[in-house]
Design an enzyme around this catalytic site. Structure first.
Site, mmCIF file in Angstrom:
data_model
loop_
_atom_site.group_PDB
_atom_site.id
_atom_site.type_symbol
_atom_site.label_atom_id
_atom_site.label_comp_id
_atom_site.label_asym_id
_atom_site.label_seq_id
_atom_site.Cartn_x
_atom_site.Cartn_y
_atom_site.Cartn_z
ATOM 1 N N SER A 128 0.877 -1.222 -0.101
ATOM 2 C CA SER A 128 0.156 0.079 0.159
ATOM 3 C C SER A 128 0.847 1.095 0.074
ATOM 4 O O SER A 128 2.060 1.399 0.708
ATOM 5 C CB SER A 128 -1.016 -0.032 1.206
ATOM 6 N N TYR A 185 -1.906 -0.779 10.868
ATOM 7 C CA TYR A 185 -1.891 -1.369 9.663
ATOM 8 C C TYR A 185 -0.774 -1.155 8.605
ATOM 9 O O TYR A 185 -0.245 -1.837 7.899
ATOM 10 C CB TYR A 185 -3.114 -0.764 8.988
ATOM 11 N N LYS A 226 2.209 -3.609 6.636
ATOM 12 C CA LYS A 226 2.669 -3.667 5.387
ATOM 13 C C LYS A 226 4.111 -3.364 5.228
ATOM 14 O O LYS A 226 4.790 -4.089 4.429
ATOM 15 C CB LYS A 226 2.039 -2.670 4.525
HETATM 16 P P1 NAD Z 1 -10.938 -7.085 1.373
HETATM 17 O O1 NAD Z 1 -11.487 -7.036 2.547
HETATM 18 O O2 NAD Z 1 -12.235 -6.745 0.312
HETATM 19 O O3 NAD Z 1 -10.314 -8.209 0.865
HETATM 20 C C1 NAD Z 1 -9.654 -9.095 1.585
HETATM 21 C C2 NAD Z 1 -10.329 -10.462 1.458
HETATM 22 O O4 NAD Z 1 -9.416 -11.476 2.269
HETATM 23 C C3 NAD Z 1 -11.589 -10.613 2.018
HETATM 24 O O5 NAD Z 1 -12.386 -11.505 0.950
HETATM 25 C C4 NAD Z 1 -11.335 -11.368 3.427
HETATM 26 O O6 NAD Z 1 -12.574 -12.443 3.680
HETATM 27 C C5 NAD Z 1 -9.941 -12.163 3.107
HETATM 28 N N1 NAD Z 1 -9.199 -12.474 4.405
HETATM 29 C C6 NAD Z 1 -8.980 -11.668 5.256
HETATM 30 N N2 NAD Z 1 -8.139 -12.142 6.149
HETATM 31 C C7 NAD Z 1 -7.963 -13.521 5.784
HETATM 32 C C8 NAD Z 1 -7.518 -14.664 6.117
HETATM 33 N N3 NAD Z 1 -6.675 -14.580 7.326
HETATM 34 N N4 NAD Z 1 -7.397 -15.845 5.591
HETATM 35 C C9 NAD Z 1 -8.157 -15.912 4.558
HETATM 36 N N5 NAD Z 1 -8.880 -14.960 3.800
HETATM 37 C C10 NAD Z 1 -8.836 -13.884 4.576
HETATM 38 O O7 NAD Z 1 -9.746 -5.929 1.005
HETATM 39 P P2 NAD Z 1 -9.135 -5.346 -0.359
HETATM 40 O O8 NAD Z 1 -9.746 -3.939 -0.591
HETATM 41 O O9 NAD Z 1 -9.634 -6.176 -1.389
HETATM 42 O O10 NAD Z 1 -7.796 -5.423 0.078
HETATM 43 C C11 NAD Z 1 -7.053 -6.496 -0.638
HETATM 44 C C12 NAD Z 1 -5.609 -6.349 -0.217
HETATM 45 O O11 NAD Z 1 -4.978 -5.039 -0.768
HETATM 46 C C13 NAD Z 1 -5.202 -6.133 1.362
HETATM 47 O O12 NAD Z 1 -3.915 -6.738 1.587
HETATM 48 C C14 NAD Z 1 -5.369 -4.569 1.560
HETATM 49 O O13 NAD Z 1 -4.381 -4.363 2.636
HETATM 50 C C15 NAD Z 1 -4.476 -4.218 0.475
HETATM 51 N N6 NAD Z 1 -4.731 -2.814 0.158
HETATM 52 C C16 NAD Z 1 -6.186 -2.393 -0.144
HETATM 53 C C17 NAD Z 1 -6.338 -1.091 -0.378
HETATM 54 C C18 NAD Z 1 -7.745 -0.608 -0.549
HETATM 55 O O14 NAD Z 1 -7.916 0.566 -0.566
HETATM 56 N N7 NAD Z 1 -8.759 -1.433 -0.715
HETATM 57 C C19 NAD Z 1 -5.379 -0.236 -0.776
HETATM 58 C C20 NAD Z 1 -4.128 -0.635 -0.418
HETATM 59 C C21 NAD Z 1 -3.597 -1.874 -0.150
HETATM 60 C C1 UD1 Z 2 -6.990 5.338 3.722
HETATM 61 C C2 UD1 Z 2 -5.712 4.929 4.695
HETATM 62 C C3 UD1 Z 2 -4.819 3.961 3.755
HETATM 63 C C4 UD1 Z 2 -5.307 2.976 3.015
HETATM 64 C C5 UD1 Z 2 -6.408 3.668 1.958
HETATM 65 C C6 UD1 Z 2 -7.012 2.648 1.173
HETATM 66 C C7 UD1 Z 2 -6.172 6.193 6.635
HETATM 67 C C8 UD1 Z 2 -5.248 7.431 7.417
HETATM 68 N N1 UD1 Z 2 -5.507 5.899 5.432
HETATM 69 O O1 UD1 Z 2 -6.434 6.121 2.796
HETATM 70 O O2 UD1 Z 2 -3.831 3.677 4.878
HETATM 71 O O3 UD1 Z 2 -4.279 2.494 2.253
HETATM 72 O O4 UD1 Z 2 -7.375 4.283 2.865
HETATM 73 O O5 UD1 Z 2 -7.619 1.797 1.961
HETATM 74 O O6 UD1 Z 2 -7.091 5.801 7.008
HETATM 75 N N2 UD1 Z 2 -12.271 11.760 3.315
HETATM 76 C C9 UD1 Z 2 -13.271 12.677 3.404
HETATM 77 N N3 UD1 Z 2 -14.347 12.196 4.124
HETATM 78 C C10 UD1 Z 2 -14.664 10.752 4.267
HETATM 79 C C11 UD1 Z 2 -13.697 10.057 3.719
HETATM 80 C C12 UD1 Z 2 -12.525 10.449 3.370
HETATM 81 O O7 UD1 Z 2 -13.542 13.940 3.325
HETATM 82 O O8 UD1 Z 2 -16.016 10.627 4.543
HETATM 83 C C13 UD1 Z 2 -11.102 12.266 2.843
HETATM 84 C C14 UD1 Z 2 -9.861 12.045 3.493
HETATM 85 O O9 UD1 Z 2 -9.612 12.823 4.570
HETATM 86 C C15 UD1 Z 2 -8.759 11.981 2.262
HETATM 87 C C16 UD1 Z 2 -9.679 11.537 1.018
HETATM 88 O O10 UD1 Z 2 -10.802 11.712 1.376
HETATM 89 O O11 UD1 Z 2 -8.382 13.139 2.256
HETATM 90 C C17 UD1 Z 2 -9.299 10.066 0.827
HETATM 91 O O12 UD1 Z 2 -9.493 9.246 1.991
HETATM 92 P P1 UD1 Z 2 -9.676 7.833 2.217
HETATM 93 O O13 UD1 Z 2 -10.584 7.212 1.033
HETATM 94 O O14 UD1 Z 2 -10.019 7.227 3.460
HETATM 95 O O15 UD1 Z 2 -8.208 7.138 1.461
HETATM 96 P P2 UD1 Z 2 -6.944 7.486 2.370
HETATM 97 O O16 UD1 Z 2 -7.003 8.493 3.513
HETATM 98 O O17 UD1 Z 2 -5.941 8.159 1.141
#
Ligand code: NAD
Ligand code: UD1
Length: 335
Positions: free
Chosen positions: A124, A148, A152
């Site tokens: 991330s 969190y 990572k």
């Molecule tokens: P998500 O929660 O939708 O998907 C994660 C999946 O993993 C889910 O289906 C959950 O049931 C499964 N899971 C969780 N723990 C588990 C375990 N111990 N064993 C087996 N299955 C398990 O999340 P996502 O948004 O799809 O994110 C996927 C990956 O990407 C994560 O590692 C997350 O940290 C990373 N990531 C997500 C974002 C984002 O904004 N969504 C941003 C940066 C990184």
């Molecule tokens: C957040 C996480 C980051 C994670 C990412 C994707 C935090 C501090 N960071 O990032 O670790 O990788 O999500 O899952 O939580 N905002 C509003 N109103 C809302 C929600 C968000 O104004 O109701 C603003 C936030 O202040 C930010 C932007 O929208 O400026 C994006 O927020 P968000 O979607 O939560 O993502 P990140 O903060 O970038």
């Protein structure tokens, strides 16, 4: 080529399964359903006409991993399974280290046991911490402001050390910026349980009439309109990045960190206005104080992904909003 996708029916995992199948890969999913539903397998089948095997179990369970690896000839692993909520990680750090770091170690051990050496990891942009200038480059120093984020940083290190210790290993540490949007079919998308922490699903629920208004956290940031700027990437583009990374690992050894972002930032108000365009009317919002831990701006330096993976994003903010809105309407049965 068979790929084990852990967390493969979550938000990013389900979109990646679709792209993998469309690129000709065989896919096996392991998911403990902690943040997903088995019906996603049906949705993936509807989109791709392919039914993928789902193993319901935890990545920390070595018996389940033995079953998956003995019943399938796995060539590579894409590891999505993790807990991902930043404020929850502050309240429950041990659970986050256990699931995220423990889960990654468990998968690495199983891969070593079964001779699998290609690993794509969900990292991330949070690993760039709060002190680096934008755009974030892969060789910047890493830090984290939450448990969190620290999981990572730790997992990147464990995987890099693993690749350094065994020259057969190939690892892609994919640093995602802000994935939003949904598949064009409207059948899969992001549907967080409870009140969403993230901006995009919150706006979608305001548009769906679930919440009365968006709270914009802070309007005094050092950005053009004062609201926070992030590098939003269409989830289908992000999924395509995993297919490109797997192709890359076929011919490259060692561990590489690679940003997956669009390389362009949008403010909170810009995202809100783009979503209003997709919906066709204004959406209510109010300014609120800054959210703890937020920074002014995050944006990816994208040259490494372009160079190593021949990767460029295809979809812009309008498509992210249109596709996200289509999914939301379908989900809530809105005409
Ligand atoms: P998500 O929660 O939708 O998907 C994660 C999946 O993993 C889910 O289906 C959950 O049931 C499964 N899971 C969780 N723990 C588990 C375990 N111990 N064993 C087996 N299955 C398990 O999340 P996502 O948004 O799809 O994110 C996927 C990956 O990407 C994560 O590692 C997350 O940290 C990373 N990531 C997500 C974002 C984002 O904004 N969504 C941003 C940066 C990184
Ligand atoms: C957040 C996480 C980051 C994670 C990412 C994707 C935090 C501090 N960071 O990032 O670790 O990788 O999500 O899952 O939580 N905002 C509003 N109103 C809302 C929600 C968000 O104004 O109701 C603003 C936030 O202040 C930010 C932007 O929208 O400026 C994006 O927020 P968000 O979607 O939560 O993502 P990140 O903060 O970038």
């Amino acid at each position: 080529m068979k790929v084990l996708v852990t967390g493969g029916i979550g938000y990013i995992g389900s979109h990646t399964c679709v792209e993998l199948i469309e690129a000709g890969y065989d896919v096996v999913v392991l998911d403990n359903l902690s943040n997903s539903h088995p019906a996603i397998i049906d949705a993936i089948e509807k989109i791709t006409s392919k039914r993928i095997p789902l193993y319901v179990g935890d990545v920390r369970d070595s018996d389940v991993l033995d079953k998956v690896f003995t019943e399938n000839e796995i060539d590579s692993v894409i590891h999505f399974a993790a807990l991902k909520c930043v404020p929850e990680s502050v309240r429950m750090p041990v659970e986050y280290y256990d699931c995220n770091v423990g889960g990654t170690i468990s998968i690495i051990k199983a891969m070593k046991k079964y001779g699998v050496t290609k690993f794509v990891f969900s990292s991330s942009a949070t690993v760039y911490g709060a002190d680096n200038p934008v755009p974030f480059k892969e060789d910047f120093p890493l830090s984290a402001t939450s448990p969190y984020g620290m999981t990572k940083v730790a997992m990147e290190r464990i995987l890099t050390d693993t690749a350094n210790a065994d020259e057969n290993w190939s690892v892609a540490l994919l640093r995602y910026f802000n994935p939003i949007g949904a598949h064009k079919s409207g059948l899969i998308g992001d549907n967080p349980q409870g009140i969403p922490n993230n901006l995009f699903p919150y706006i979608a629920r305001v548009a769906a009439g679930i919440y009365p208004e968006l709270s914009v956290f802070g309007n005094d940031y050092n950005t053009p309109d004062g609201t926070g700027v992030r590098d939003y990437i269409h989830v289908v583009d992000l999924a395509r990045g995993h297919v490109a990374a797997l192709d890359y690992l076929e011919t490259h050894k060692g561990a590489e960190a690679i940003n997956l972002g669009a390389g362009h930032g949008y403010s909170v108000l810009e995202v809100l206005h783009a979503f209003e365009k997709a919906v066709g009317h204004k959406l209510p919002f109010k300014f609120m104080p800054r959210r703890a831990g937020d920074i002014d701006e995050m944006c990816a330096h994208t040259e490494k992904a372009e160079k190593l993976l021949s990767y460029k994003t295809k979809y812009g903010i309008d498509e992210m909003c249109e596709d996200g809105w289509r999914y939301t309407k379908k989900f809530y049965g809105i005409e």
